[in-house]
Design an enzyme around this catalytic site. Structure first.
Site, PDB file in Angstrom:
ATOM      1  N   ARG A 181     -12.603  -4.882  -6.999  1.00 32.75           N
ATOM      2  CA  ARG A 181     -12.063  -5.474  -5.842  1.00 32.75           C
ATOM      3  C   ARG A 181     -13.653  -5.546  -5.038  1.00 32.75           C
ATOM      4  O   ARG A 181     -14.167  -4.911  -4.765  1.00 32.75           O
ATOM      5  CB  ARG A 181     -11.304  -4.335  -5.077  1.00 32.75           C
ATOM      6  CG  ARG A 181     -10.612  -5.010  -3.689  1.00 32.75           C
ATOM      7  CD  ARG A 181      -9.504  -3.826  -3.238  1.00 32.75           C
ATOM      8  NE  ARG A 181     -10.151  -2.836  -2.666  1.00 32.75           N
ATOM      9  CZ  ARG A 181      -9.564  -2.107  -1.830  1.00 32.75           C
ATOM     10  NH1 ARG A 181      -8.525  -2.396  -1.234  1.00 32.75           N
ATOM     11  NH2 ARG A 181     -10.126  -0.939  -1.047  1.00 32.75           N
ATOM     12  N   PHE A 189       0.769  -1.269   0.087  1.00 37.48           N
ATOM     13  CA  PHE A 189       0.019   0.198   0.014  1.00 37.48           C
ATOM     14  C   PHE A 189       0.887   1.357   0.033  1.00 37.48           C
ATOM     15  O   PHE A 189       1.672   1.343   0.808  1.00 37.48           O
ATOM     16  CB  PHE A 189      -1.069   0.026   1.214  1.00 37.48           C
ATOM     17  CG  PHE A 189      -1.947   1.191   1.033  1.00 37.48           C
ATOM     18  CD1 PHE A 189      -3.035   1.068   0.186  1.00 37.48           C
ATOM     19  CD2 PHE A 189      -1.871   2.054   1.648  1.00 37.48           C
ATOM     20  CE1 PHE A 189      -3.846   2.086   0.039  1.00 37.48           C
ATOM     21  CE2 PHE A 189      -2.968   3.244   1.911  1.00 37.48           C
ATOM     22  CZ  PHE A 189      -3.695   3.223   0.737  1.00 37.48           C
ATOM     23  N   TYR A 197     -10.509   0.861  10.609  1.00 38.16           N
ATOM     24  CA  TYR A 197     -11.818   1.310  10.050  1.00 38.16           C
ATOM     25  C   TYR A 197     -12.076   0.422   8.802  1.00 38.16           C
ATOM     26  O   TYR A 197     -13.136   0.635   8.093  1.00 38.16           O
ATOM     27  CB  TYR A 197     -11.627   2.719   9.370  1.00 38.16           C
ATOM     28  CG  TYR A 197     -10.782   3.180   8.675  1.00 38.16           C
ATOM     29  CD1 TYR A 197     -10.719   2.880   7.202  1.00 38.16           C
ATOM     30  CD2 TYR A 197      -9.546   3.990   9.025  1.00 38.16           C
ATOM     31  CE1 TYR A 197      -9.468   3.227   6.269  1.00 38.16           C
ATOM     32  CE2 TYR A 197      -8.597   4.488   8.140  1.00 38.16           C
ATOM     33  CZ  TYR A 197      -8.495   4.213   6.887  1.00 38.16           C
ATOM     34  OH  TYR A 197      -7.690   4.350   6.010  1.00 38.16           O
ATOM     35  N   LYS A 198     -11.190  -0.495   8.686  1.00 35.86           N
ATOM     36  CA  LYS A 198     -11.608  -1.735   7.678  1.00 35.86           C
ATOM     37  C   LYS A 198     -12.471  -2.852   8.205  1.00 35.86           C
ATOM     38  O   LYS A 198     -13.605  -2.642   8.599  1.00 35.86           O
ATOM     39  CB  LYS A 198     -10.342  -2.182   6.882  1.00 35.86           C
ATOM     40  CG  LYS A 198      -9.652  -0.904   6.213  1.00 35.86           C
ATOM     41  CD  LYS A 198      -8.387  -1.467   5.608  1.00 35.86           C
ATOM     42  CE  LYS A 198      -7.472  -0.298   4.787  1.00 35.86           C
ATOM     43  NZ  LYS A 198      -8.132   0.281   3.789  1.00 35.86           N
ATOM     44  N   ASP A 228       2.235  -4.757   8.401  1.00 42.89           N
ATOM     45  CA  ASP A 228       1.005  -4.142   8.126  1.00 42.89           C
ATOM     46  C   ASP A 228      -0.252  -5.003   8.062  1.00 42.89           C
ATOM     47  O   ASP A 228      -0.336  -5.856   7.226  1.00 42.89           O
ATOM     48  CB  ASP A 228       1.261  -3.224   7.115  1.00 42.89           C
ATOM     49  CG  ASP A 228      -0.167  -2.378   6.857  1.00 42.89           C
ATOM     50  OD1 ASP A 228      -1.100  -2.551   7.434  1.00 42.89           O
ATOM     51  OD2 ASP A 228       0.106  -1.262   6.239  1.00 42.89           O
TER      52      ASP A 228
END
Lengths: 431, 431
Positions: free
Chosen positions: A390, A134, A228-229, A203
């Site tokens: 996705r 990312f 927040y995922k 991560d």
């Protein structure tokens, strides 16, 4: 692994009816008329959150004001949430804090990891990572390297082993790739790095709450991740940081603010880091957003009696297997490729489809039909990756019939070339 | 400046009745039965906040989910709030962002200031600050100095001028001292530093929303500040950062996360900083807490028609003058000293009283009576400062009769030696 008999809507309904985790979706307020396959970008609203946040705002802040730092437990909220999160990632109580953003936490642990690795071996001047990591992880590492005169080396996944030379101080990887959903074998990669004298920073942005993680089992050194995922902590929820106890008391992390001080309310002019992971705190935290994160974590706590991450993982794999099988059976002939590994051991909780043309517009057409996934650009620079559609599958609230319906919408969008309409081909910012 | 005729409750009531700013308190939900003199630690709840936050939670997050990054303007909220805050500190639109914590923002600007100052003069290896600066500022500076092999020099306020030598890169000061309420002459100090080739970083934690600040007028270089004190942004509200345009495009700040990238959604592997202050953003921000901060800023926007900061400042000085006069007249003989300057030009929006003994217990006794101030320890190490009773006066919602009543409670606590009761002498954490 799926058989033809499972590939009907009725069979999917039957699997939902038999699903012991089905009741967990009642912990969330799901948007009406939507199949939400984007929980890997922003998780949904826990049902308890509206009431909890209203109480934090009106009573804890509005009425009790400053005394809530003590009476409402605001002071140690970062650590209590860390303790609540710890079992999801194979960490222990007292080893995790929920604070700041993923990027900032990465800066802290990467700085500490470099200090530790280079204290013994100052000649190790490299950080190794994946080119498709990312981007913010790469930016933070690039900034640190620039600041300290070190070198960031980016490789493809299959080149990682060869890159682990004696010039390397730290290997920094994201456990589950944000673009493809491909998952590393954390234990094997960590062992390989350690054998070469290299520390590992993981991560867990697309892992925590999505797949079982065993940081202690893998012997990992440092980890950070996102609130927040899959943890459903709300937009921009504070992130988390874990440090193995063998490293926690070594070195300061550079963001040495008062919340990481051993005695913050002594107001001494010199910094004395707190023992353990508490020194990875920095400044005062956004309590309202932290309280929302707690509601997300509470659902996992409630799910523990159902087998927790192992049961969630089994359902997640069943959902992604089903999606792959349905797409391959019902959407054949439209140029869709599979970017996510078929091997369960290498798959996170998402499925990514590749397409040469129209990926963005197909995602928009699906969103217009209430099927929310997202789009990620191919990296035109190398030509290595195509554009991606996705889809995240969160077993807490996604069911088997949802998968059937999502693929049916995708089939209709492709069959009728609906995605070629102009309204689906205007580009704007995406997350 | 006060006369005997103003020192009655009736005179205070008359001043409230004549106060053109009196209506502003209707913008807040004040705790019942409380005189809240701690807005310099945690500001009160804006009346609009509960509804606004409920809407962010249930509609923007719960229903609209990921699309709210665009449709609800989450993406540019950090910059929109910065634009809204800018007039309060003498900055211009596009120069401020609301993000992260004060400590982290200080790390960013102090790093950048050191880079800029030392690019031209690498021999400048010192940061100068005040020994009684807020500790987290000193800790962040200490961490940076440790990391880069630089030196942090701490002096008393009267020693600052002599400390501005050619070894100094950056002067880092808090505009209004958190302990004493003493305020620096920002323009004069900045000019003195610049004359010596030194850059100035100002912490506005106890200034923004409390006293008029003119960063451009003072020629300041960098500033940071707090969202949860006088700006009433809620517990742990995101902080802010300002960079003078002459510096904004020079150098990266080290927390080079994706939100500070020139094109964050291109997902390129290399970092290209955004132009201007946007490069001082780092990771995804806590949207719910940011939305609460907006409610706090909205009150200042609403107050602009009443003369804004100049009118608020006039009332603040009238309130603190009244408090000092009443304490000296009605609480004489109890060993209270004044730690806050009498000179208006040197006073923030708080009054601090010193006492050899019992300061903590007096504050506790006052809190039990509904008069909320706070306690700050003297720094026993040097013996330079006594323990302090700290009272903040926020002209947005504090009135003249509130001041009269607060002093009357203080008088009663002292006269009856109420503070000597055991229940007021148990120490616990304070903020």
């Amino acid at each position: 692994m799926t058989t033809t008999s499972t590939l009907t809507r009725q069979a999917c309904q039957a699997r939902d009816a038999a699903d012991p985790l089905r009741g967990l979706r009642e912990h969330f307020t799901l948007p009406p008329g939507v199949i939400y396959l984007d929980g890997n970008s922003l998780g949904v609203l826990p049902r308890a959150a509206a009431g909890r946040i209203a109480d934090v705002v009106t009573r804890e802040w509005g009425t009790d004001l400053i005394q809530s730092w003590n009476s409402a437990g605001w002071f140690d909220l970062t650590q209590r949430l860390g303790d609540q999160l710890a079992p999801l990632i194979g960490a222990r109580a007292g080893e995790v804090v929920c604070t700041d953003s993923t990027s900032i936490n990465l800066y802290k642990v990467l700085s500490a990891a470099l200090n530790i690795a280079r204290a013994d071996a100052p000649g190790r001047r490299r950080i190794v990572s994946e080119r498709s990591n990312f981007p913010t992880d790469l930016y933070i590492a690039e900034g640190l390297c620039k600041e300290r005169g070190l070198e960031l080396v980016l490789v493809e996944p299959e080149e990682i082993g060869a890159a682990l030379t004696q010039e390397v101080a730290v290997l920094m990887l994201t456990h589950v790739n944000y673009r493809t959903g491909a998952m590393h074998d954390m234990a094997a990669v960590t062992a390989q790095a350690h054998a070469a004298g290299i520390l590992c920073v993981w991560d867990l942005a697309h892992s925590a709450g999505a797949v079982p993680v065993d940081l202690h089992g893998a012997g990992a050194d440092f980890a950070i991740g996102c609130g927040y995922k899959y943890l459903n902590g709300g937009p921009g929820a504070p992130a988390f940081v874990w440090v193995h106890p063998r490293h926690a008391d070594r070195f300061w992390q550079p963001l040495s603010g008062w919340w990481g001080h051993a005695a913050p309310f002594q107001f001494t002019p010199d910094y004395q880091p707190a023992p353990g992971v508490a020194r990875y705190l920095c400044g005062t935290q956004p309590i309202i957003s932290l309280s929302a994160l707690q509601c997300g974590l509470d659902v996992f706590t409630a799910a523990q009696s159902l087998g927790s991450m192992a049961a969630l993982r089994a359902k997640s794999l069943a959902l992604t297997d089903l999606f792959i099988a349905l797409v391959e059976e019902r959407c054949a002939g439209h140029g869709l490729g599979l970017a996510t590994p078929r091997d369960h051991a290498q798959r996170g909780s998402q499925v990514c489809l590749e397409k040469d043309e129209g990926a963005y517009a197909i995602v928009q057409a699906l969103i217009a039909r209430g099927v929310v996934g997202d789009f990620r650009k191919g990296d035109g620079g190398t030509g290595r990756h195509k554009d991606i559609l996705r889809f995240g599958f969160t077993p807490l609230y996604i069911g088997f019939e949802d998968v059937w319906n999502a693929v049916e919408h995708l089939r209709q969008v492709l069959e009728a070339a609906e995605w070629q309409r102009p309204e689906f081909n205007r580009q704007h910012a995406v997350t």
